[in-house]
Design a protein around this motif. Structure first.
Motif, PDB file in Angstrom:
ATOM      1  N   THR A 250      60.001 -54.995  -6.914  1.00 56.80           N
ATOM      2  CA  THR A 250      58.669 -54.782  -7.722  1.00 56.80           C
ATOM      3  C   THR A 250      58.538 -55.871  -8.726  1.00 56.80           C
ATOM      4  OG1 THR A 250      58.138 -52.815  -7.095  1.00 56.80           O
ATOM      5  CG2 THR A 250      56.797 -53.146  -9.211  1.00 56.80           C
ATOM      6  N   VAL A 251      59.658 -55.999 -10.325  1.00 55.16           N
ATOM      7  CA  VAL A 251      59.323 -57.051 -10.667  1.00 55.16           C
ATOM      8  C   VAL A 251      58.888 -58.292  -9.965  1.00 55.16           C
ATOM      9  CG1 VAL A 251      60.486 -57.934 -12.608  1.00 55.16           C
ATOM     10  CG2 VAL A 251      61.086 -55.504 -12.728  1.00 55.16           C
ATOM     11  N   HIS A 252      59.833 -58.927  -9.272  1.00 59.97           N
ATOM     12  CA  HIS A 252      59.421 -60.163  -8.955  1.00 59.97           C
ATOM     13  C   HIS A 252      58.737 -60.118  -7.968  1.00 59.97           C
ATOM     14  CE1 HIS A 252      60.622 -63.717  -6.373  1.00 59.97           C
ATOM     15  NE2 HIS A 252      59.758 -63.123  -5.900  1.00 59.97           N
ATOM     16  N   VAL A 253      57.510 -59.203  -7.271  1.00 62.81           N
ATOM     17  CA  VAL A 253      56.173 -59.708  -6.680  1.00 62.81           C
ATOM     18  C   VAL A 253      55.088 -59.979  -7.780  1.00 62.81           C
ATOM     19  CG1 VAL A 253      54.798 -58.426  -5.555  1.00 62.81           C
ATOM     20  CG2 VAL A 253      56.761 -58.697  -4.708  1.00 62.81           C
ATOM     21  N   LEU A 254      55.542 -58.692  -9.203  1.00 68.17           N
ATOM     22  CA  LEU A 254      54.358 -58.507 -10.426  1.00 68.17           C
ATOM     23  C   LEU A 254      54.298 -59.805 -11.112  1.00 68.17           C
ATOM     24  CD1 LEU A 254      54.937 -55.061 -11.401  1.00 68.17           C
ATOM     25  CD2 LEU A 254      52.628 -55.930 -10.485  1.00 68.17           C
ATOM     26  N   THR A 255      55.237 -60.661 -11.818  1.00 66.25           N
ATOM     27  CA  THR A 255      55.500 -61.527 -12.323  1.00 66.25           C
ATOM     28  C   THR A 255      55.651 -62.752 -11.570  1.00 66.25           C
ATOM     29  OG1 THR A 255      58.262 -62.128 -12.358  1.00 66.25           O
ATOM     30  CG2 THR A 255      57.740 -60.918 -14.139  1.00 66.25           C
ATOM     31  N   SER A 256      55.681 -63.275 -10.279  1.00 65.29           N
ATOM     32  CA  SER A 256      55.275 -64.128  -8.985  1.00 65.29           C
ATOM     33  C   SER A 256      53.547 -64.369  -9.329  1.00 65.29           C
ATOM     34  CB  SER A 256      55.975 -64.511  -8.153  1.00 65.29           C
ATOM     35  OG  SER A 256      57.488 -63.924  -8.266  1.00 65.29           O
TER      36      SER A 256
END
Length: 291
Positions: A250-256
């Motif tokens: 989730t962190v990766h998707v949101l920040t990407s």
């Protein structure tokens, strides 16, 4: 009682209810998640009614008491948002290839988290807008939940956004909350077991009208009561308390997504970050450097 029956009963009798009863009933219809996960005292204060009034309304609607009403709404929400939240910790199948089985369970965590993100695409845009317009972004986590919080902090720093990492140290989280304003954003990572100090700090920050987002496994997490943006992840693990795969995903998707939404500003920040890879005092230059 089935929740659908409850809603039909409320709508069918709404006009006949006394004023205070009608106000409580309308609140149940439109704020079921708050009723489900807030204490009776908090709900009574919110509606400016007594706890006895809430108990009377629950019984009038066909429940044994207020706790019975809360449990009905809670079970519905848990099954809707995170079906596995109602299941016990998964077990490894006997006689199976253990390594393969562990991979299968983690893939299930990713799949379930992906499905929840897909259902909240509009909320992801709200998250990006809040991050881009906030003065400072505070990232909070305790225990293993500090790991995705720290990665969030790292990603925001790489994008050139002013960010602060909040975790237990010489100051409590409540003490670290001083100075946060309505121009700031708080992102809380909270996997079980839920921490009282985290909830107290988030409640304090909510009173400052800061924008709050939560990454957690279930709407039962106390911090969800104070958040405008809740991102639910799957964290089932047969050997450790919680898997971090869903929260890190989730962190990766949101920040990407945030990096894309930032446009030229985001690209410039990542290009600047990439230049650090050219420092031959740190990296071997011949091994396909990339960022």
């Amino acid at each position: 009682m089935d929740v659908q029956i409850l809603e039909e009963r409320i709508r069918g009798n709404l006009k006949e209810f006394p004023a205070k009863t009608r106000r409580v009933a309308e609140y149940i219809l439109s704020n079921s998640s708050e009723i489900a996960f807030r204490s009776i005292s908090e709900t009574a204060e919110k509606l400016s009614v007594s706890r006895a009034q809430l108990v009377r309304v629950a019984r009038m609607l066909g429940f044994n008491g207020y706790a019975d009403l809360k449990n009905t709404l809670k079970n519905k929400l848990l099954n809707q948002v995170i079906p596995s939240a109602m299941q016990s910790q998964p077990e490894l199948e006997s006689g199976s290839n253990i390594a393969f089985e562990l991979c299968r369970l983690e893939q299930a965590n990713i799949d379930e988290t992906y499905n929840n993100l897909k259902l909240n695409s509009d909320l992801m845009q709200v998250f990006c807008e809040a991050a881009m317009t906030s003065n400072t972004i505070y990232c909070m986590g305790w225990g293993i939940s500090a790991l995705p919080a720290e990665w969030l902090y790292t990603r925001f720093s790489e994008l050139g956004l002013k960010s602060v990492l909040m975790r237990r140290g010489s100051l409590s989280l409540v003490e670290q909350s001083r100075g946060i304003t309505d121009e700031d954003m708080l992102i809380v990572c909270e996997l079980p077991s839920y921490v009282i100090e985290v909830a107290e700090a988030v409640k304090k920050i909510a009173s400052f009208n800061a924008r709050i987002a939560v990454i957690t496994d279930s709407p039962a997490a106390p911090v969800c009561s104070y958040s405008q943006m809740n991102f639910f992840v799957s964290d089932s693990s047969p050997l450790f308390g919680s898997s971090l795969i869903g929260s890190m995903f989730t962190v990766h998707v949101l920040t990407s997504l945030l990096a894309r939404e930032m446009g030229n500003e985001g690209r410039a920040a990542l290009e600047e970050q990439k230049e650090g890879l050219e420092d031959e005092r740190v990296y071997y230059p011949s091994y396909g450097l990339r960022y």
